[in-house]
Scaffold this motif. Sequence first.
Motif, PDB file in Angstrom:
ATOM      1  N   LEU A   5      21.994  15.956  17.105  1.00  0.00           N
ATOM      2  CA  LEU A   5      22.499  16.409  15.810  1.00  0.00           C
ATOM      3  C   LEU A   5      22.010  17.831  15.573  1.00  0.00           C
ATOM      4  O   LEU A   5      20.897  18.058  15.096  1.00  0.00           O
ATOM      5  CB  LEU A   5      21.999  15.478  14.692  1.00  0.00           C
ATOM      6  CG  LEU A   5      22.330  13.990  14.867  1.00  0.00           C
ATOM      7  CD1 LEU A   5      21.708  13.160  13.752  1.00  0.00           C
ATOM      8  CD2 LEU A   5      23.850  13.783  14.901  1.00  0.00           C
ATOM      9  N   ILE A  26      21.122  20.127  11.715  1.00  0.00           N
ATOM     10  CA  ILE A  26      21.097  18.981  10.796  1.00  0.00           C
ATOM     11  C   ILE A  26      20.872  19.424   9.353  1.00  0.00           C
ATOM     12  O   ILE A  26      21.280  18.742   8.415  1.00  0.00           O
ATOM     13  CB  ILE A  26      20.025  17.954  11.228  1.00  0.00           C
ATOM     14  CG1 ILE A  26      20.075  16.688  10.351  1.00  0.00           C
ATOM     15  CG2 ILE A  26      18.611  18.517  11.125  1.00  0.00           C
ATOM     16  CD1 ILE A  26      20.466  15.468  11.057  1.00  0.00           C
ATOM     17  N   CYS A  53      26.524  19.903  13.378  1.00  0.00           N
ATOM     18  CA  CYS A  53      26.828  19.462  12.008  1.00  0.00           C
ATOM     19  C   CYS A  53      27.238  20.630  11.107  1.00  0.00           C
ATOM     20  O   CYS A  53      27.853  20.421  10.069  1.00  0.00           O
ATOM     21  CB  CYS A  53      25.618  18.764  11.398  1.00  0.00           C
ATOM     22  SG  CYS A  53      24.988  17.441  12.418  1.00  0.00           S
ATOM     23  N   LEU A  89      33.094  15.344   9.102  1.00  0.00           N
ATOM     24  CA  LEU A  89      31.874  15.057   9.857  1.00  0.00           C
ATOM     25  C   LEU A  89      31.569  13.561   9.945  1.00  0.00           C
ATOM     26  O   LEU A  89      31.191  13.054  10.996  1.00  0.00           O
ATOM     27  CB  LEU A  89      30.689  15.824   9.243  1.00  0.00           C
ATOM     28  CG  LEU A  89      29.392  15.800  10.047  1.00  0.00           C
ATOM     29  CD1 LEU A  89      29.600  16.296  11.469  1.00  0.00           C
ATOM     30  CD2 LEU A  89      28.306  16.638   9.364  1.00  0.00           C
ATOM     31  N   MET A 132      23.819  19.346   6.893  1.00  0.00           N
ATOM     32  CA  MET A 132      24.483  18.093   6.535  1.00  0.00           C
ATOM     33  C   MET A 132      24.301  17.796   5.042  1.00  0.00           C
ATOM     34  O   MET A 132      23.222  18.006   4.500  1.00  0.00           O
ATOM     35  CB  MET A 132      23.847  16.976   7.355  1.00  0.00           C
ATOM     36  CG  MET A 132      24.593  15.687   7.321  1.00  0.00           C
ATOM     37  SD  MET A 132      23.735  14.468   8.325  1.00  0.00           S
ATOM     38  CE  MET A 132      24.354  14.810   9.952  1.00  0.00           C
TER      39      MET A 132
END
Length: 342
Positions: A106, A109, A65, A73, A112
């Motif tokens: 992920l 993360i 990410c 994304l 994000m």
Amino acid sequence: MDLKTTGIIGQSTSLLEVFKVLAKVAPTDSTVLVTGESGTGKELLVRALHSNSLRHQAPFVPINCGAIPKELLESELFGHEKGAFTHAIRSRPGRFEMADGGTIFLDEIGEMDLPLQVKILRVLQEKEIERVGGTCTKKVDVRIVAATNRDLEEEVRAGRFREDLFYRLNVIPMHLPSLRDRGGDILVLAEYFLEKFCERKGRVKLCLAEDTRKVLAAYRWPGNVRELENFMERLSILCDEDLVQPSDLPAKILDDVGDIVTLPEPPEPSQAAAAVQQGFVWPRIEHLREHGLGLKEFLDLAEEKLLLEALDMADGVKNQAAEILGVKRTTLIEKLKKKKLD
Ligand SMILES: Nc1ncnc2c1ncn2[C@@H]1O[C@H](COP(=O)(O)OP(=O)(O)OP(=O)(O)O)[C@@H](O)[C@H]1O
Ligand SMILES: [Mg+2]
């Protein structure tokens, strides 16, 4: 279940604790959040989670990410329909759909942004996704595993990470210890990487001089296993002699550890811990109970069995049997006499 920890080298207690949790968690569908400094092996661990899960034959789909531009994304994760945005010339499935039946990883993360975090929360709750520009939702059966080297609780406090998502992800937290907290593993890993790289370069395996071992064990390894790995590769190329001396180490490391004379002896890797890692099954009280054995009877029986096996392997030659067992010849003879096996 036989735990596959393929490629994750180490026998320190802190790593064995991680393996214990891995064995319990892998076969479940629980969401896992892996934390640890950069280079501690988070990706290796997540791959082991997948390969030890019931989903191991289904896809493992990693996505970093932090490496994908924020505006791309969402469509990377959820896919998009034709015409959803300027360059969407055809419909495309996202990573969640690709991971159907398997595991999505992920990675990073913590990078994000908040609007996308809401959408991840929705997948966790509803188990369904919606493509960008799409009008209908789609059920997906995906296990979510996330990793970060940030302190997510701190990110929550700072308002950069949603608290509800944090709790949803953190069902099973797994923390990988920093290399400097893994004791003897530093040298176990150093030897492992040296062997790997020397073999690759077609040269005999380099040996680490005692002082070099001290320095490597004392260094703080801010880049963790990755730093150690890169560094061993460098030695396999640049070191001319077969024995690595402290002077072959970069100034960065030597400056960090200070005076070599004052460094403590490097730790010995624990043999018992190594046996546990290689799948050795320790007897438990329930096993003794099952066979109606007390501790002494059990130990006697175990000893007798090993003595006989060693003698058999050594074709009855006591010197050799003693060597196999790692005891003195006189000790062996004494034991055999006691048990009337001589
Ligand atoms: N215990 C280990 N045994 C063998 N190799 C390891 C171990 N831990 C890490 N490595 C190796 O170190 C490198 C870094 O590991 P990995 O990419 O899994 O770390 P990471 O925690 O995901 O790092 P980052 O946060 O920087 O992404 C890889 O080449 C990996 O194979
Ligand atoms: Mg990583």
